[in-house]
Each structure stands twice: as C-alpha cells, then as structure tokens.
Design a protein around this motif. Structure first.
Motif, PDB file in Angstrom:
ATOM      1  N   LYS A 141       0.851  -1.185   0.000  1.00 28.19           N
ATOM      2  CA  LYS A 141       0.000   0.000   0.000  1.00 28.19           C
ATOM      3  C   LYS A 141       0.888   1.236   0.000  1.00 28.19           C
ATOM      4  CE  LYS A 141      -3.782   2.265   2.477  1.00 28.19           C
ATOM      5  NZ  LYS A 141      -4.647   2.226   3.690  1.00 28.19           N
ATOM      6  N   LEU A 142       0.833   2.011  -1.062  1.00 28.18           N
ATOM      7  CA  LEU A 142       1.708   3.164  -1.242  1.00 28.18           C
ATOM      8  C   LEU A 142       1.173   4.384  -0.493  1.00 28.18           C
ATOM      9  CD1 LEU A 142       2.282   2.767  -5.092  1.00 28.18           C
ATOM     10  CD2 LEU A 142       3.749   1.940  -3.229  1.00 28.18           C
ATOM     11  N   PRO A 143       2.027   5.396  -0.257  1.00 24.09           N
ATOM     12  CA  PRO A 143       1.573   6.630   0.395  1.00 24.09           C
ATOM     13  C   PRO A 143       0.420   7.311  -0.341  1.00 24.09           C
ATOM     14  CG  PRO A 143       3.962   6.534   0.405  1.00 24.09           C
ATOM     15  CD  PRO A 143       3.495   5.382  -0.435  1.00 24.09           C
ATOM     16  N   THR A 144       0.286   7.049  -1.646  1.00 24.27           N
ATOM     17  CA  THR A 144      -0.813   7.637  -2.427  1.00 24.27           C
ATOM     18  C   THR A 144      -2.152   6.987  -2.123  1.00 24.27           C
ATOM     19  OG1 THR A 144      -0.422   6.072  -4.236  1.00 24.27           O
ATOM     20  CG2 THR A 144       0.758   8.173  -4.322  1.00 24.27           C
ATOM     21  N   GLY A 145      -2.125   5.847  -1.402  1.00 25.19           N
ATOM     22  CA  GLY A 145      -3.357   5.106  -1.124  1.00 25.19           C
ATOM     23  C   GLY A 145      -3.577   3.959  -2.082  1.00 25.19           C
ATOM     24  N   GLU A 146      -2.832   3.945  -3.191  1.00 26.15           N
ATOM     25  CA  GLU A 146      -2.943   2.851  -4.158  1.00 26.15           C
ATOM     26  C   GLU A 146      -2.164   1.634  -3.662  1.00 26.15           C
ATOM     27  OE1 GLU A 146      -3.252   5.385  -8.305  1.00 26.15           O
ATOM     28  OE2 GLU A 146      -1.276   4.833  -7.552  1.00 26.15           O
ATOM     29  N   THR A 147      -2.555   0.447  -4.127  1.00 25.79           N
ATOM     30  CA  THR A 147      -1.844  -0.787  -3.802  1.00 25.79           C
ATOM     31  C   THR A 147      -1.158  -1.307  -5.050  1.00 25.79           C
ATOM     32  OG1 THR A 147      -3.416  -1.373  -2.054  1.00 25.79           O
ATOM     33  CG2 THR A 147      -2.064  -3.148  -2.948  1.00 25.79           C
ATOM     34  N   GLU A 148       0.138  -1.597  -4.916  1.00 29.88           N
ATOM     35  CA  GLU A 148       0.960  -2.020  -6.053  1.00 29.88           C
ATOM     36  C   GLU A 148       1.610  -3.355  -5.731  1.00 29.88           C
ATOM     37  OE1 GLU A 148       3.745   0.789  -8.284  1.00 29.88           O
ATOM     38  OE2 GLU A 148       5.142  -0.279  -6.964  1.00 29.88           O
ATOM     39  N   VAL A 149       1.712  -4.214  -6.730  1.00 32.14           N
ATOM     40  CA  VAL A 149       2.403  -5.490  -6.557  1.00 32.14           C
ATOM     41  C   VAL A 149       3.884  -5.290  -6.851  1.00 32.14           C
ATOM     42  CG1 VAL A 149       2.655  -7.862  -7.382  1.00 32.14           C
ATOM     43  CG2 VAL A 149       0.376  -6.869  -7.132  1.00 32.14           C
ATOM     44  N   GLN A 150       4.731  -5.592  -5.863  1.00 34.07           N
ATOM     45  CA  GLN A 150       6.173  -5.481  -6.025  1.00 34.07           C
ATOM     46  C   GLN A 150       6.806  -6.849  -5.805  1.00 34.07           C
ATOM     47  OE1 GLN A 150       7.545  -2.332  -3.423  1.00 34.07           O
ATOM     48  NE2 GLN A 150       6.345  -0.775  -4.473  1.00 34.07           N
ATOM     49  N   LEU A 151       8.030  -7.011  -6.305  1.00 31.70           N
ATOM     50  CA  LEU A 151       8.686  -8.319  -6.304  1.00 31.70           C
ATOM     51  C   LEU A 151       9.837  -8.378  -5.309  1.00 31.70           C
ATOM     52  CD1 LEU A 151       8.857  -8.878 -10.167  1.00 31.70           C
ATOM     53  CD2 LEU A 151       7.049  -9.593  -8.599  1.00 31.70           C
ATOM     54  N   LEU A 152      10.023  -9.543  -4.718  1.00 33.24           N
ATOM     55  CA  LEU A 152      11.149  -9.792  -3.826  1.00 33.24           C
ATOM     56  C   LEU A 152      11.457 -11.277  -3.834  1.00 33.24           C
ATOM     57  CD1 LEU A 152      10.061  -9.827  -0.086  1.00 33.24           C
ATOM     58  CD2 LEU A 152       8.427  -9.914  -1.952  1.00 33.24           C
ATOM     59  N   ILE A 153      12.600 -11.646  -3.258  1.00 32.62           N
ATOM     60  CA  ILE A 153      12.992 -13.051  -3.169  1.00 32.62           C
ATOM     61  C   ILE A 153      12.601 -13.590  -1.793  1.00 32.62           C
ATOM     62  CG2 ILE A 153      14.937 -14.667  -3.132  1.00 32.62           C
ATOM     63  CD1 ILE A 153      14.237 -13.568  -5.911  1.00 32.62           C
ATOM     64  N   GLU A 154      11.907 -14.711  -1.779  1.00 33.29           N
ATOM     65  CA  GLU A 154      11.546 -15.374  -0.525  1.00 33.29           C
ATOM     66  C   GLU A 154      11.696 -16.878  -0.690  1.00 33.29           C
ATOM     67  OE1 GLU A 154       8.428 -12.832   2.120  1.00 33.29           O
ATOM     68  OE2 GLU A 154       7.563 -13.971   0.465  1.00 33.29           O
ATOM     69  N   CYS A 155      11.841 -17.563   0.439  1.00 30.84           N
ATOM     70  CA  CYS A 155      11.851 -19.028   0.417  1.00 30.84           C
ATOM     71  C   CYS A 155      10.409 -19.524   0.354  1.00 30.84           C
ATOM     72  CB  CYS A 155      12.563 -19.586   1.653  1.00 30.84           C
ATOM     73  SG  CYS A 155      11.681 -19.317   3.204  1.00 30.84           S
ATOM     74  N   SER A 156      10.248 -20.815   0.077  1.00 26.23           N
ATOM     75  CA  SER A 156       8.901 -21.361  -0.096  1.00 26.23           C
ATOM     76  C   SER A 156       8.053 -21.201   1.159  1.00 26.23           C
ATOM     77  CB  SER A 156       8.980 -22.840  -0.499  1.00 26.23           C
ATOM     78  OG  SER A 156       9.789 -23.567   0.410  1.00 26.23           O
ATOM     79  N   ARG A 157       8.651 -21.372   2.340  1.00 27.84           N
ATOM     80  CA  ARG A 157       7.887 -21.233   3.585  1.00 27.84           C
ATOM     81  C   ARG A 157       7.362 -19.814   3.761  1.00 27.84           C
ATOM     82  NH1 ARG A 157      10.719 -24.539   8.602  1.00 27.84           N
ATOM     83  NH2 ARG A 157      10.372 -26.643   7.787  1.00 27.84           N
ATOM     84  N   CYS A 158       8.211 -18.849   3.558  1.00 27.66           N
ATOM     85  CA  CYS A 158       7.808 -17.458   3.764  1.00 27.66           C
ATOM     86  C   CYS A 158       6.831 -16.989   2.697  1.00 27.66           C
ATOM     87  CB  CYS A 158       9.029 -16.553   3.817  1.00 27.66           C
ATOM     88  SG  CYS A 158      10.075 -16.815   5.279  1.00 27.66           S
ATOM     89  N   ARG A 159       6.971 -17.485   1.468  1.00 30.27           N
ATOM     90  CA  ARG A 159       6.018 -17.098   0.420  1.00 30.27           C
ATOM     91  C   ARG A 159       4.621 -17.543   0.785  1.00 30.27           C
ATOM     92  NH1 ARG A 159       9.525 -19.303  -3.111  1.00 30.27           N
ATOM     93  NH2 ARG A 159       8.032 -20.817  -3.889  1.00 30.27           N
TER      94      ARG A 159
END
Length: 224
Positions: A141-159
């Motif tokens: 959730k951005l400061p503008t109030g919009e929600t954006e999908v962003q990417l990161l690296i995670e392990c299977s458990r955390c995903r």
C-alpha cells in the motif's frame, strides 16, 4: 453463462488449460504434469501456458509453495480472471517474470530470503528440509493510497505465510518520521548493512526462549 468446452480446437493453449482446470480438475484438487500433457498432446509448451495463468490471478501451487506436493504434482488453489471471455486474456493482473528478471532480483536481494534470511539449499533449523528461493509477489500500500504489486525473493515457507499480507508503506514511513534522531541513525546503520547486530544479552535472551521450563528455572535462579 455456459463455459466453452475445453476441448474446443479453436481455443488457444492458455484458455483451453484454464477451462480444463475448471471443468476437469476443480478448485482445491491435485493433478500431475502427466495428466496435463495427456489432456493436451497437440498443444506445444502447455506447461508454460499453464504458468501464464498466474499472471491473471490464478493460483496453481507446486511443491515450492506446498511442501506436501510431490515434484510432479500441482494443486489448483484459486481461479482467477476468466481468460476465455473476450478481451480478458489481454488484461494481466499480475507481473510477468522472465529468467533475466529472476536473476536480477536474486542478485539485488543478496540470494537470500528477504523475510527469514535463509540461503538457497540451506536446511531449515532443526530439520533436513532444504530451502528453495524464488520470486514472490508482495502487495504494497503506497503513500498515495494505491496498492501495487512489487517483487522480492523469498523461500517457499515465507512465500506461503506472507501470501495474503499487504505491506503498509505509508504507515511505516510515518513511524520512521516519529523516531528519535539516535533511533533513525541506528535504523539507518542496519539498513546500510542489510543486517542487525545483536548484543550478547539479546543472544542469551533468544537462547533462553528456546529452553524447556526446567532449564528456564535454572537461568532465573542464577540471575537471582
């Protein structure tokens, strides 16, 4: 509205695959790569076309997301956009990730899970289960109030554990602004190192929390 027949030869591979999942497999059910390829013997790269559905909100888990699945098993967890409807297959709701994107993200995130810090192939503490790292999608959730999908690296458990979580960036930035100067400096140092150092006392506290009750009593007694 009646659904098209998944066997209709006029359908593209992705649309046919989506309909096959709905009509033949069903949400929540397991299927194998063999079943998929057997259903579409004349559709080239049907595995890839199935993966493309994830960019339209379809959730199809492998053993990377669900450790209970075998290496050739999938679970149809959630139906997304009805891609067989006119115009729907051109409006992607996700983020397409190429091999080059995946490599760049791995390098950027230090080849470690951003949530727990485990590296690829390392065993989880107290187990013989090795981690698998991959790209995860995180709603922010951005400061503008919009929600954006962003990417990161995670392990299977955390995903799996963080799949429904929405990160509130605006709230975090607000809390950063309220920190005292020395707290901002300390946080800035941790961010620059991308790691937080722990004192000897904090390490002892973490170890104490893992002890059985009898041993915790011994530690309390020694402190008195």
């Amino acid at each position: 509205m009646d659904l098209p027949d998944w066997n209709d030869p006029k359908l593209g591979a992705m649309k046919a695959c989506a309909l096959w999942l709905v009509q033949e497999i069903g949400v929540g059910q397991l299927f194998t790569k063999h079943q998929l390829r057997e259903a579409f013997p004349r559709k080239s790269q049907i595995d890839r076309r199935m993966r493309d559905l994830r960019d339209f909100g379809w959730r199809i888990d492998t053993n990377r997301e669900d450790a209970s699945l075998g290496p050739h098993e999938h679970r149809f967890v959630e139906q997304g956009v009805a891609v067989w409807e006119p115009g729907k297959a051109t409006r992607q709701v996700g983020v397409t990730i190429t091999a080059a994107d995946r490599h760049e993200l791995m390098v950027r995130d230090g080849r470690k899970c951003r949530s727990c810090g485990i590296g690829p192939g390392e065993n989880y503490a107290g187990t013989y289960v090795a981690s698998q790292l991959d790209v995860a999608r995180r709603a922010v959730k951005l400061p503008t109030g919009e929600t954006e999908v962003q990417l990161l690296i995670e392990c299977s458990r955390c995903r799996i554990g963080g799949r429904e979580w929405v990160a509130d960036l605006a709230d975090m930035l607000d809390q950063v602004d309220k920190l005292q100067t020395y707290e901002k400096q300390m946080l800035s140092q941790w961010i620059e190192r991308d790691a937080r150092g722990f004192s000897e006392v904090e390490d002892l506290w973490a170890l104490y929390r893992t002890l059985p009750a009898e041993s915790r009593d011994e530690v309390r007694g020694r402190l008195k």
